[in-house]
Design a protein around this motif. Sequence first.
Motif, PDB file in Angstrom:
ATOM      1  N   LYS A  12      35.383  50.271  29.244  1.00 27.01           N
ATOM      2  CA  LYS A  12      36.362  49.263  29.738  1.00 27.01           C
ATOM      3  C   LYS A  12      35.332  48.057  30.400  1.00 27.01           C
ATOM      4  N   TYR A  13      34.617  48.862  31.582  1.00 28.03           N
ATOM      5  CA  TYR A  13      33.931  47.791  32.437  1.00 28.03           C
ATOM      6  C   TYR A  13      32.768  47.039  31.470  1.00 28.03           C
ATOM      7  N   SER A  56      41.253  42.600  42.281  1.00 29.00           N
ATOM      8  CA  SER A  56      39.812  43.176  42.396  1.00 29.00           C
ATOM      9  C   SER A  56      39.854  44.724  42.416  1.00 29.00           C
ATOM     10  N   GLY A  57      40.888  45.415  43.182  1.00 27.54           N
ATOM     11  CA  GLY A  57      40.767  46.827  43.278  1.00 27.54           C
ATOM     12  C   GLY A  57      39.766  46.947  44.413  1.00 27.54           C
ATOM     13  N   VAL A 103      40.303  38.408  44.802  1.00 26.21           N
ATOM     14  CA  VAL A 103      41.439  38.320  45.242  1.00 26.21           C
ATOM     15  C   VAL A 103      42.344  39.586  45.005  1.00 26.21           C
ATOM     16  N   GLU A 104      42.546  40.217  46.006  1.00 23.67           N
ATOM     17  CA  GLU A 104      43.287  41.394  46.033  1.00 23.67           C
ATOM     18  C   GLU A 104      44.473  41.590  47.085  1.00 23.67           C
ATOM     19  N   LYS A 105      45.641  42.217  46.694  1.00 26.55           N
ATOM     20  CA  LYS A 105      46.654  42.110  47.662  1.00 26.55           C
ATOM     21  C   LYS A 105      46.904  43.555  48.313  1.00 26.55           C
ATOM     22  N   ASN A 106      46.141  44.358  47.757  1.00 26.57           N
ATOM     23  CA  ASN A 106      46.313  45.737  48.549  1.00 26.57           C
ATOM     24  C   ASN A 106      45.599  45.818  49.731  1.00 26.57           C
ATOM     25  N   ARG A 159      49.467  35.174  43.359  1.00 27.29           N
ATOM     26  CA  ARG A 159      50.556  34.071  43.098  1.00 27.29           C
ATOM     27  C   ARG A 159      50.763  33.216  44.205  1.00 27.29           C
ATOM     28  N   GLU A 175      42.550  42.432  35.329  1.00 29.38           N
ATOM     29  CA  GLU A 175      42.652  43.650  34.468  1.00 29.38           C
ATOM     30  C   GLU A 175      44.195  44.585  35.097  1.00 29.38           C
ATOM     31  N   LEU A 176      45.245  43.849  34.639  1.00 30.56           N
ATOM     32  CA  LEU A 176      46.478  44.142  35.281  1.00 30.56           C
ATOM     33  C   LEU A 176      47.419  44.698  34.017  1.00 30.56           C
TER      34      LEU A 176
END
Length: 806
Positions: free
Chosen positions: A420-421, A456-457, A481-484, A511, A532-533
């Motif tokens: 994948k990467y 981005s994890g 950008v990451e929300k976690n 968002r 990658e969602l």
Amino acid sequence: MDNFVDVADAPPTWYIGHHETTRLLPVNDQLLRLAQDANYDMITSPITTPHFHSNVQALLSSYHAELDYSHSSDNDNDDTLPIPTPDTLPIPLIPALTPADSPLIPHDNISQLLATTSPWIDLASPDAIIANISRQVFNLEIAYAAFCGIQHVIIQGPILEDGTICTSRLTQYARAIQEAMATGPYLQLYIVLPTAPSSSKAPENQSHLSRFARSRESFDIIEAASAWTSWEAWNVIRTLCNYSGRLTIALTLPKRLPSTSIQSRWYSEPVRIIWIPESSFIPNPISQPVLSRAHKSLLTRFMRLRTVPWLLLSDVGPIPSSLQASEEMNGGILPIAAAAGASAWPLPSDAKAADHKKSLREDPTPHLSYIRFLQRNQPRRDAIERFVGGYQDYLQTPLQPLADNLESITYEVFEKDPIKYEWYERAIARALMDWQAESKQVSSSTGAVVIAVAGSGRGPLVTRALRASAATSVPVQVWAVEKNPNAYVLLQRHNEKEWNRQVTVVKSDMRAWKGPVLPDGTHGHVDILVSELLGSFADNELSPECLDGVQHVLNPANGISIPASYTAHITPIATPKLYADILGKSSSDPSGFELPYVVMLSAFDNLSMLTPEEAELSNTEVKQENGTTPSQDGTTLPIPDVQTCWSFSHPAPASMLAQSNLRRGGSAMGGWGGVNGGDGANEHNGRFAIHNFKCKERGTCHGLAGYFETVLYEGTDGKRVELSTNPVTMDEKSKDMISWFPIFFPVKAPISFPDNSELQVSIWRQTDDRKVWYEWLVEAFVNVGGKKCRLSTSDLHSSKKNGCLM
Ligand SMILES: C[S@@+](CC[C@H](N)C(=O)[O-])C[C@H]1O[C@@H](n2cnc3c(N)ncnc32)[C@H](O)[C@@H]1O
């Protein structure tokens, strides 16, 4: 992105047992020890003796004699007494067992025994007397085996005395099995069935009770016995027994194997014993018993299942005495087989041939030695098989990375993907080169192409973006950008330690992100948005909703999304194992069938295959089927008909998002709301598909297998970088990718259909602005006199209650 962990490469253990149709020695601790000395793991024992069999036959004979005598003209019966008829003469009762009737007594090692019920009874007999007596024998045997502490009971399938399969009274047989499960609630039952009925009739078994039947049915055969009759008998039995996990199959391997489609069907069924009769072995050039290439390849496939079946060698000669066994261990076949190395069973190719011959002749258990040899020389599992090994047919609830924050270990596992990467890096590099080649306007003031990794994890795609820039010498400005919030900590660390502070890390839901901050404090655009969602069904982790929400930051003239598009794919499958698992859970969780699962499909069968002409047209060479290895014996595997449900492309058309914005908040210009509630602002991401699947062969559909494909980037030269989990294209597009397992949409009531049917699948992606869910239903059609007739329709399933929160 799926949720699983790497497992160690533990080669499966083969358990091999010994069965003799007429075992002379009583099965006791001593015989068990001898069997173990000879390298067997278990042996079978009849529950009752020949003495018991003779008594039952005698009882039946005298009953019939009494009936015959009373009806014969030359008897001098008292005319005043009523003449006995089958209605007035009570059915003989089998007396309770005596010590002479059974070799079994409870002992410490009894759990190592596989007990066999009498193969001479006929539970499905059309003759009420025979059926009744068979039932009495069967019930006595099951009850006594359970009493003795036996755990495993092997039961002859509904086979008639000439070896054919009874098709007319299967329900009667199944009813008896159901009762046996209630009598022995801890017993594991194995029904002996051939892979397909034998084309040549077996010599009649003189002592089989069906020979004594007075009433026979003229409609004994409901339809001409076909190669599928055996599987069909099993399908009826297990359906009546409600897919009980205690009811499994002892599958007999005939000398001539049936078609690959029948083999595949058995592969999807709970085969827990593979029964190998002596007659299925063939002699090799030095007269040693071996299996054909096709048999070996079938064994290899079965022995890689999550639940590895036991092998039972039947009538391959008695268990050798302890002396023979110890000779064998010290100087016999095992060292020779070992000396032959991993690649070949010894052949008389050199001067040592004579010695080999002698040793082989002296081998008291040549069939067992050969099977052990196969065990030692199984093809090694490749990296993928090892990686997913423990997860075969293990149902998982799909991840919701938007609603939940993933754990570090989850990121760590999917970062191990070898493909994948690499493919993402390739896609980013090509996009950069095209950007430069076309001299497109960048969004930065420095001339660097602005890349944002949205979601981005722990940062692997950020690393790949930097690498792509270095490889192409195209300067970039990177935003992560990451929300976690937990992953955000690691991203900042990586930036310090690995990325040389080249990256700007932003903690935000994409968002809500306003875009890169420019020197003057305003917000600029992004040229390449990498994300990658994706879930197992492409859009099930809400990639469309997230990417719509961040599209406002994308360079309006030239902005590129990686991925550029993705598609969801389905095909109907038979998977009794998964069905039974969900059914088992549904008493505590009634919504079990209203939910798609992520699952490494293993014991399943594709129900719809492309015709050779269609396969030719699809122009796709399939090197893998069922997510397993290609056919070992060189036969071409059929290609499943996997159809495309729908697609999503990014960036989305501006007009679409403009309308969505109008609808949001319920403005008058935005219409009157969504069909499922809400304002309808996300309705453009709803989808519906209806597909027809031709099924040449009969079967039972337990649900739909779902896959996805994605185009990460399509270059100006038309070349694409793609990922695929679709079994038809995955080898061609992204072989060895392990990040995603398939998705499975179950149906609550399995749908059975005859040959040449059509399954029609309707599937929806639904939304109400707050969440996204799927709905699905399956219908079966047959052609009767040129008209398409509906056979059955499943429930309309809906995952609304467990929908993915936006
Ligand atoms: C499947 S993981 C992929 C992580 C990483 N890109 C990789 O390939 O290893 C998806 C990531 O996107 C993040 N994510 C999902 N929705 C998001 C959103 N709306 N805004 C920001 N991050 C999001 C999740 O927290 C998760 O870290």
